[in-house]
Scaffold this active site. Structure first.
Site, PDB file in Angstrom:
ATOM      1  N   ASP A   8      19.653 -17.967 -31.268  1.00 38.21           N
ATOM      2  CA  ASP A   8      18.730 -17.282 -32.173  1.00 38.21           C
ATOM      3  C   ASP A   8      18.243 -16.018 -31.452  1.00 38.21           C
ATOM      4  O   ASP A   8      18.780 -15.652 -30.388  1.00 38.21           O
ATOM      5  CB  ASP A   8      17.583 -18.211 -32.627  1.00 38.21           C
ATOM      6  CG  ASP A   8      16.594 -18.538 -31.515  1.00 38.21           C
ATOM      7  OD1 ASP A   8      16.804 -18.110 -30.357  1.00 38.21           O
ATOM      8  OD2 ASP A   8      15.595 -19.225 -31.810  1.00 38.21           O
ATOM      9  N   CYS A  65      18.294 -20.900 -27.364  1.00 40.12           N
ATOM     10  CA  CYS A  65      17.134 -20.476 -28.158  1.00 40.12           C
ATOM     11  C   CYS A  65      15.966 -20.341 -27.181  1.00 40.12           C
ATOM     12  O   CYS A  65      16.203 -20.265 -25.973  1.00 40.12           O
ATOM     13  CB  CYS A  65      16.862 -21.436 -29.328  1.00 40.12           C
ATOM     14  SG  CYS A  65      16.309 -23.086 -28.895  1.00 40.12           S
ATOM     15  N   THR A  67      13.547 -22.457 -26.224  1.00 40.77           N
ATOM     16  CA  THR A  67      13.417 -23.630 -25.343  1.00 40.77           C
ATOM     17  C   THR A  67      14.732 -24.375 -25.146  1.00 40.77           C
ATOM     18  O   THR A  67      14.809 -25.253 -24.283  1.00 40.77           O
ATOM     19  CB  THR A  67      12.436 -24.643 -25.965  1.00 40.77           C
ATOM     20  OG1 THR A  67      12.960 -25.027 -27.248  1.00 40.77           O
ATOM     21  CG2 THR A  67      11.046 -24.052 -26.122  1.00 40.77           C
ATOM     22  N   HIS A  98      28.754 -37.586 -17.010  1.00 38.38           N
ATOM     23  CA  HIS A  98      28.284 -38.870 -17.558  1.00 38.38           C
ATOM     24  C   HIS A  98      28.240 -38.896 -19.080  1.00 38.38           C
ATOM     25  O   HIS A  98      28.497 -39.936 -19.682  1.00 38.38           O
ATOM     26  CB  HIS A  98      26.887 -39.189 -17.022  1.00 38.38           C
ATOM     27  CG  HIS A  98      26.870 -39.561 -15.572  1.00 38.38           C
ATOM     28  ND1 HIS A  98      25.785 -40.136 -14.951  1.00 38.38           N
ATOM     29  CD2 HIS A  98      27.820 -39.432 -14.606  1.00 38.38           C
ATOM     30  CE1 HIS A  98      26.061 -40.359 -13.662  1.00 38.38           C
ATOM     31  NE2 HIS A  98      27.292 -39.913 -13.428  1.00 38.38           N
ATOM     32  N   HIS A 133      31.068 -45.002 -18.267  1.00 33.41           N
ATOM     33  CA  HIS A 133      30.450 -44.124 -19.268  1.00 33.41           C
ATOM     34  C   HIS A 133      31.200 -44.138 -20.605  1.00 33.41           C
ATOM     35  O   HIS A 133      30.652 -43.746 -21.625  1.00 33.41           O
ATOM     36  CB  HIS A 133      30.392 -42.684 -18.738  1.00 33.41           C
ATOM     37  CG  HIS A 133      29.672 -42.581 -17.433  1.00 33.41           C
ATOM     38  ND1 HIS A 133      28.320 -42.825 -17.305  1.00 33.41           N
ATOM     39  CD2 HIS A 133      30.122 -42.313 -16.185  1.00 33.41           C
ATOM     40  CE1 HIS A 133      27.967 -42.679 -16.044  1.00 33.41           C
ATOM     41  NE2 HIS A 133      29.042 -42.371 -15.339  1.00 33.41           N
TER      42      HIS A 133
END
Ligand code: RB5
Length: 148
Positions: A8, A65, A67, A98, A133
């Protein structure tokens, strides 16, 4: 290897830096926008990156973005996407090893450029470890099926 990039407005500057870095290293890059600092909505770009990866247009995605949270939530709503927000190199490596993450997300307002660059390097050079995993990733895929 082809990398889909999206952001963004808050992630735009970091996206552009990553685009130049990846190109200079010989990666093929699919730039899905945004194209300026003008305010836009992160779900549109998280979805675009997710779809490019899930649809096989790109091997991996990188989404930015402010955060990293909003755009990762959006990418993770695309079936087959395992998007990880990371703030450090170790998490970037472990997201591949993982979690078999296929989209790497950054909070451009929180992470420094150098850590982001190093995290991309760690992510792209790590490989999924499989083994114990494997069944957990299979359970993530089952969640996609259950919630269709
Ligand atoms: C945009 O202001 C900001 O909310 C967005 O970039 C992101 O941080 C959301 O998770």
């Amino acid at each position: 290897m082809k990398i889909a990039l999206g952001s963004d407005h808050a992630g735009f500057t970091l996206k552009q830096l990553l685009l130049e870095k990846l190109k200079s290293e010989g990666y093929e890059v699919l730039d899905l926008g945004t194209d300026s600092l003008e305010s836009v909505d992160y779900p549109d770009f998280g979805e675009a990156v997710g779809k490019a990866v899930a649809g096989g247009e790109a091997d991996f995605g990188i989404a930015c973005c402010g955060t990293g949270i909003g755009i990762s939530i959006a990418a993770n709503k695309v079936k087959g996407i395992r998007a990880a927000v990371v703030h450090d190199v170790s998490s970037a490596m472990l997201a591949r090893e993982h979690n078999d993450a296929n989209v790497l997300c950054f909070g451009a307002r929180l992470i420094g450029d150098v850590v982001a660059f190093d995290s991309v390097d760690a992510f792209l050079s790590a490989t999924f470890e499989g083994g114990r995993h494997e069944k957990r990733i299979a359970k993530l895929s089952l969640l996609d099926e259950k919630n269709e």
